[in-house]
Every structure is written in structure tokens, then in C-alpha cells.
Design an enzyme around this catalytic site. Structure first.
Site: not given
Ligand code: NAD
Ligand code: DAU
Length: 337
Positions: A126-128, A151, A155
Site C-alpha cells: 500500500t502507499d500508506e 496498519y 504492511k
Molecule cells: P479486505 O479486508 O477487503 O480483504 C482481506 C481478505 O483477507 C479477507 O477476505 C479476509 O478474510 C482475508 N484474511 C484476513 N486475514 C487472513 C488470514 N490470516 N489468512 C487468510 N486470509 C485472511 O482487504 P482489501 O481492501 O481487499 O485489501 C487487500 C490487500 O490490498 C491488503 O493486503 C491491503 O493491504 C492491500 N491494499 C488495499 C487497498 C485498498 O484501498 N483497499 C489499497 C492498497 C493496498
Molecule cells: O491508501 C491505500 C489504503 O487505503 C489501503 O492500504 C487501506 O487498506 C485502505 O483501507 C485505505 O486506507 P484509508 O484509511 O485511506 O481508507 P478509508 O476508507 O478508511 O478512509 C479514507 C478517508 O476517509 C480517510 O481520510 C479517512 C476518511 N474517513 C473514513 C471513514 C471510514 C472518514 O472521513 N469517515 C469515515 O467514516
């Protein structure tokens, strides 16, 4: 035929990735290992659950014996690791499980990949991991890691382990670092689906702090195509940033959702901020574009409409999620905020 072990393939991005592979690459078999935590959902795989090239296994990436058996039994060529605890707010309440899955789980997969000298190990990061930006500049692949939440710290730790396995033993690894994804099948703890769900139900939209935090939004399908390109075309040992070049403040995103749903801005409520909230993320995807010819194909204007329409058309998927533990989660996170 190649066989890939996809972990976390019942989650948001993982299920979109599995759908894409099974639809577009008939010569690839997917073994999908997912623990089905609160975030995993077999309904997200729909008819693909029983696809002839898909094998679903419920299990933990921290279970080395299971992972080893799967690699042997299915003659796995490569691992793509999506499995993770992924929500920043939850990591601020319960960091331990983030270390277990995101760090120990990645280490477990790396060890098995090394034991079997797999062709490739792709870590979905992730970019985080880069921390937060001011008003100027972009994250590049050489930006120092500076994670701010449990988190992102977990990562970043996993990324360091991937680097170490590549450096020490020549394991053929890649890391992708993507910005915020949105699209179908995203769990409604994340900002976009949470706001859509609340607006649909005329509930307040809880905007953290001043709402001027910036994220770079990418439609999930475009993230999946980037991962596929890295898996199949990148040199081992390389890292790629993936972003949408699409910066929006949270208030802008919420405004677009309200307008599309015909709901009033009076639903917006500014609530107590997330501790340590990163102000701005912005990704330079130049390396992906130049070296691998990747481009995002869905603009935010198209993608957000597709996403809102998907949630409108898939109320049963959403209702199954919000009817259970989700209510407790929502209460604990938002009731005194
Ligand atoms: P998500 O939370 O929707 O899905 C995570 C999945 O992993 C779930 O299906 C869960 O059951 C499974 N899981 C959790 N713990 C596990 C374990 N111990 N063993 C096997 N499976 C397990 O997450 P997402 O948003 O789909 O993110 C997927 C990946 O992409 C993550 O690694 C996250 O860090 C990365 N990522 C997410 C975003 C985003 O915006 N959502 C952006 C950049 C990177
Ligand atoms: O940048 C990549 C990341 O993006 C991934 O690695 C993470 O898995 C994914 O969860 C996401 O992280 P963020 O913290 O940026 O996403 P989130 O949707 O939780 O929040 C997006 C923005 O919105 C952030 O600035 C917080 C704000 N927010 C979020 C929630 C849930 C609110 O203002 N209100 C809310 O209720």
C-alpha cells in the site's frame, strides 16, 4: 496451465482479482486461500466460486503446514498475497491481529515460497507505507518508508521481509504499492461504501475532522490489471507504485455520492478525527506506465457512478453484511464520536 495461490481472494480486491483472472485468463488456475474473517465473503465470488479453474480453501496464511500442503498438492507456480487486516481504524483499536496476519502471515508464505523455489511471490502492499504528504509532491518507489498507523507499520514490516527474502536468498519477489481502491464488493467500513450505505438509509455521514484529507482514488479493476502486469512482466526484485492520478478531498467524494443519490448535504456530520490521520496520499505511477505499459482505464467520474449503481443493484450483498456484527462495530466506532 499456470497455477497461482491467491490469498485473501474472498476480500474486496482479492475477489475482484480472482474474477478478472478467471474471466480473462483461461490458462490460469487459482487456488484461493482465505480465512473468511469479518472481511471475507464467499458471496463476493458469486458464480466464480464454482468455476472449473478455481479452488477455494478456508484457512489461515499463518498456518505454514497448510500453505506447504497447498503448494505441493496443487503444484503452485506463484503466490499473490492479498490477505491482510486492512482497515486503519481497526488497527488503532486492536493492532495485534494486524501484526499476526500482515507480518507473521507474510513471513509464513515467504518461507514456503523459498522452500519450493516458486517462480514468483507478489506482495500486495500500500502507499500508506510511505506516510503522509504535504500539499506538494508524490510518492515514488524511492520515497523512504515512514508508516504512521499500526496498519501501515505492519504492511511496511511485511515489505521489509519481502526485501530480505529477495536480497538474502534470491527469492523472486515483487511488491506493488497502490493508492485507495474503490468499486464493487468493498466492505462498508471503508469510506466510500460506508457513505453510500448511510446516504441510502438517510443516516448521517461521519466525516473525520475537517474533511480536507486527500486520497488518490483508483477503480479496483485497474489495480487488478496492474498486479497482473507486475506478476507476469516485471523483473524479480522490483517495486511498483500504482495510483489513479486522481486526488480528491473526502468532502468532494462525499458531495459526489450525495448528489448522485439525490440526498441533502445536511446529512454530513463532522466527527472527531482519526488519531494520527495521514493528510494526503498521491502516487507517481510513472514507473508502471513506462516499464509495463499500464494505464488506469476508468476515470473517477465513471468509476464512482459504476460503484454507486453496483451498491444500488446489490442490496442483498450489502444487507447480509450490515445485519450482523457490523452493527456492533458501527456503534463502537461512531456512537460517541
Ligand atoms: P479486505 O479486508 O477487503 O480483504 C482481506 C481478505 O483477507 C479477507 O477476505 C479476509 O478474510 C482475508 N484474511 C484476513 N486475514 C487472513 C488470514 N490470516 N489468512 C487468510 N486470509 C485472511 O482487504 P482489501 O481492501 O481487499 O485489501 C487487500 C490487500 O490490498 C491488503 O493486503 C491491503 O493491504 C492491500 N491494499 C488495499 C487497498 C485498498 O484501498 N483497499 C489499497 C492498497 C493496498
Ligand atoms: O491508501 C491505500 C489504503 O487505503 C489501503 O492500504 C487501506 O487498506 C485502505 O483501507 C485505505 O486506507 P484509508 O484509511 O485511506 O481508507 P478509508 O476508507 O478508511 O478512509 C479514507 C478517508 O476517509 C480517510 O481520510 C479517512 C476518511 N474517513 C473514513 C471513514 C471510514 C472518514 O472521513 N469517515 C469515515 O467514516
Amino acid at each position: 496451465m499456470r497455477t497461482i495461490l491467491v490469498t485473501g481472494g474472498a476480500g474486496f480486491i482479492g475477489s475482484n482479482f480472482v474474477r478478472m483472472i478467471l474471466s480473462e485468463h483461461s490458462d490460469v488456475r487459482v487456488v484461493n486461500l482465505d480465512l473468511l474473517t469479518y472481511a471475507g465473503n464467499l458471496e463476493s465470488l458469486g458464480e466464480f466460486l464454482n468455476h472449473k479453474n478455481h479452488i477455494f480453501v478456508k484457512g489461515d496464511i499463518c498456518d505454514g503446514e497448510l500453505v506447504n500442503d497447498l503448494v505441493v498438492q496443487h503444484k503452485i507456480d506463484a503466490i499473490v498475497n492479498f490477505a491482510a487486516e486492512s482497515h486503519v481504524d481497526r488497527s488503532l483499536v486492536e493492532p495485534g491481529v494486524f501484526i499476526q496476519t500482515n507480518v507473521t502471515g507474510t513471513l509464513t508464505l515467504l518461507k514456503v515460497a523459498l522452500d519450493h523455489k516458486l517462480e514468483r511471490f507478489l506482495q500486495v502492499s500500500t502507499d500508506e507505507v510511505y506516510g503522509s504528504l504535504g500539499t506538494e509532491g508524490f510518492f515514488t518507489e524511492t520515497t523512504p518508508l515512514s508508516p504512521n498507523s499500526p496498519y501501515s507499520a505492519s504492511k511496511a514490516s511485511a515489505d521489509m521481509l519481502v526485501r530480505a527474502f529477495s536480497h538474502s536468498w534470491g527469492l523472486r519477489c515483487n511488491i506493488t504499492r497502490c493508492s485507495n481502491n474503490y468499486g464493487p464488493y468493498q466492505f462498508p467500513e471503508k469510506m466510500i461504501p460506508l457513505m453510500i450505505h448511510n446516504a441510502l438509509n438517510d443516516k448521517e455521514l461521519p466525516v473525520y475532522g475537517d474533511g480536507l484529507y486527500i486520497r488518490d482514488w483508483l477503480y479496483v479493476y485497474d489495480h487488478c490489471t496492474a498486479i497482473w502486469k507486475v506478476l507476469t512482466q516485471a523483473e524479480p526484485g522490483t517495486i511498483y507504485n500504482v495510483g489513479g492520478n486522481n486526488e480528491k478531498t473526502n468532502l468532494e467524494v462525499v458531495g459526489i455520492i450525495l448528489e448522485r443519490l439525490g440526498k441533502p448535504e445536511t446529512l454530513i456530520r463532522h466527527v472527531k478525527d482519526r488519531p494520527g490521520h495521514d493528510r494526503r496520499y498521491a502516487i507517481d505511477s510513472g514507473k508502471m506506465m513506462k516499464e509495463l505499459g499500464w494505464r488506469p482505464t476508468v476515470t473517477f467520474e465513471e468509476g464512482i457512478v459504476k460503484t454507486i449503481d453496483w451498491y444500488l443493484a446489490n442490496t442483498s450483498w450489502l444487507n447480509h453484511i450490515v445485519s450482523g456484527q457490523y452493527q456492533q462495530y458501527y456503534q463502537s466506532m461512531y456512537s460517541n464520536r
